[in-house]
Design a protein around this motif. Structure first.
Motif, short mmCIF file in Angstrom:
data_model
loop_
_atom_site.label_atom_id
_atom_site.label_comp_id
_atom_site.label_asym_id
_atom_site.label_seq_id
_atom_site.Cartn_x
_atom_site.Cartn_y
_atom_site.Cartn_z
N PHE A 287 3.31 2.74 -1.70
CA PHE A 287 2.03 2.50 -1.02
C PHE A 287 2.11 2.99 0.42
CE2 PHE A 287 -0.32 -0.31 1.91
CZ PHE A 287 -1.62 -0.04 1.50
N LYS A 288 1.13 3.80 0.82
CA LYS A 288 1.09 4.31 2.19
C LYS A 288 -0.34 4.28 2.70
CE LYS A 288 2.27 8.36 5.02
NZ LYS A 288 2.82 9.74 5.00
N MET A 289 -0.55 3.60 3.82
CA MET A 289 -1.87 3.51 4.44
C MET A 289 -1.77 4.08 5.85
SD MET A 289 -4.19 0.10 5.22
CE MET A 289 -5.27 0.16 3.79
N ASP A 290 -2.50 5.15 6.09
CA ASP A 290 -2.49 5.82 7.40
C ASP A 290 -3.76 5.44 8.15
OD1 ASP A 290 -2.67 7.64 9.55
OD2 ASP A 290 -1.38 9.05 8.49
N ILE A 291 -3.61 4.63 9.19
CA ILE A 291 -4.77 4.15 9.94
C ILE A 291 -5.46 5.28 10.69
CG2 ILE A 291 -5.57 2.46 11.64
CD1 ILE A 291 -4.29 1.29 9.12
N PHE B 20 -7.33 7.44 8.20
CA PHE B 20 -8.17 6.65 7.31
C PHE B 20 -7.91 7.04 5.86
CE2 PHE B 20 -12.65 5.86 5.55
CZ PHE B 20 -12.42 4.51 5.36
N SER B 21 -6.63 6.95 5.47
CA SER B 21 -6.28 7.37 4.11
C SER B 21 -5.31 6.38 3.48
CB SER B 21 -5.65 8.77 4.13
OG SER B 21 -4.43 8.77 4.84
N VAL B 22 -5.41 6.26 2.16
CA VAL B 22 -4.50 5.43 1.38
C VAL B 22 -3.97 6.26 0.22
CG1 VAL B 22 -4.29 3.40 -0.12
CG2 VAL B 22 -5.66 3.27 1.96
N HIS B 23 -2.64 6.22 0.04
CA HIS B 23 -2.02 6.92 -1.08
C HIS B 23 -1.09 5.97 -1.83
CE1 HIS B 23 -3.29 10.40 1.32
NE2 HIS B 23 -3.19 11.12 0.20
N PHE B 24 -1.02 6.15 -3.12
CA PHE B 24 -0.08 5.41 -3.96
C PHE B 24 0.59 6.40 -4.90
CE2 PHE B 24 1.56 2.65 -7.22
CZ PHE B 24 1.96 1.53 -6.50
N ASP B 25 1.92 6.46 -4.82
CA ASP B 25 2.66 7.48 -5.57
C ASP B 25 2.10 8.87 -5.28
OD1 ASP B 25 4.61 5.96 -6.75
OD2 ASP B 25 3.46 5.56 -8.57
N GLN B 26 1.76 9.09 -4.00
CA GLN B 26 1.26 10.37 -3.50
C GLN B 26 -0.13 10.73 -4.04
OE1 GLN B 26 4.39 13.27 -4.23
NE2 GLN B 26 5.61 12.48 -2.55
#
Length: 231
Positions: A134-138, A141-147
């Motif tokens: 899980f990666k949330m870039d503030i 404004f993006s969210v990725h899960f398993d890329q």
């Protein structure tokens, strides 16, 4: 000056909206759903106001189509008072709703809050929140899960961010309403449930192994920590 699109078919309401909003915003009026969709395909707006009952293409369909293209803040406006209609709008990706007849001061406050939140998310400089896949870039404004990218609305992003920042904490619906809604906004705990449902659906859609949000029965919601936490 911020640009807003208003999809409204009543001539008198169109005039009133222009009178009350044109000094603060660059306002574009679409007289029906088909015209609104055409303009959305051609222009970028800071917020979109949709009436549900529109000729040719209704507000629900428009909301769904907008969410297929971008995450522009959406305020849905309706003369209907049924809770089901409001919930449906939120589930389709609307960020807020307003029931007619409304006070124009309240409308301005709602629009201002939606645009402000969107701007803060775009401009705020914080570290990336990451737990395993899980990666949330503030910043972006993006969210990725398993890329894989997870497309969230402004409200969905804010809600997930709040949970992810305090993964051990259980948030009640009232906690989340207090944190994510302004005091001058109408608060409805069912809106929290609708946004959670949307996030879970979007995680399932990309085949994720978690929906990221755990229901703590009798209390509220908690971040569902993915394995292999990234330090």
């Amino acid at each position: 000056m911020k640009k807003i699109l208003i999809a409204e078919d009543e001539a008198l309401m169109q005039e009133l909206l222009m009178v009350h909003l044109q000094e603060e915003y660059d306002v574009t009026i679409a007289k029906d759903g088909a015209e609104a969709l055409e303009r959305i395909n051609l222009e970028t707006y800071d917020a979109i106001m949709l009436d549900i009952m529109l000729p040719y293409v209704d507000g629900f369909t428009l909301c769904s189509e907008i969410r297929r293209m971008n995450q522009t803040p959406i305020l849905m406006v309706t003369a209907r008072t049924e809770v089901e209609d409001r919930v449906r709008g939120l589930e389709l990706g609307a960020d807020d709703y307003l029931v007619k007849p409304f006070d124009f001061a309240e409308l301005k406050a709602r629009l201002h809050a939606l645009i402000r939140r969107s701007t803060i998310i775009e401009e705020k400089n914080e570290d990336v929140i990451q737990y395993g896949p899980f990666k949330m870039d503030i910043v972006s404004f993006s969210v990725h899960f398993d890329q894989q990218k997870v497309d969230l609305t402004v409200k969905e992003f804010e809600l997930l961010k709040q949970l992810a920042l305090s993964p051990k904490q259980v948030f009640t619906r009232e906690d989340l309403l207090h944190l994510l809604w302004q005091e001058d906004e109408e608060r409805d705990e069912r809106a929290i449930d609708s946004h959670v449902k949307n996030i879970r659906y979007k995680m399932k859609k990309i085949g994720a192994s978690t929906n990221l949000i755990k229901t703590v029965w009798g209390l509220g919601y908690q971040f569902d920590m993915p394995e292999n936490r990234h330090e």
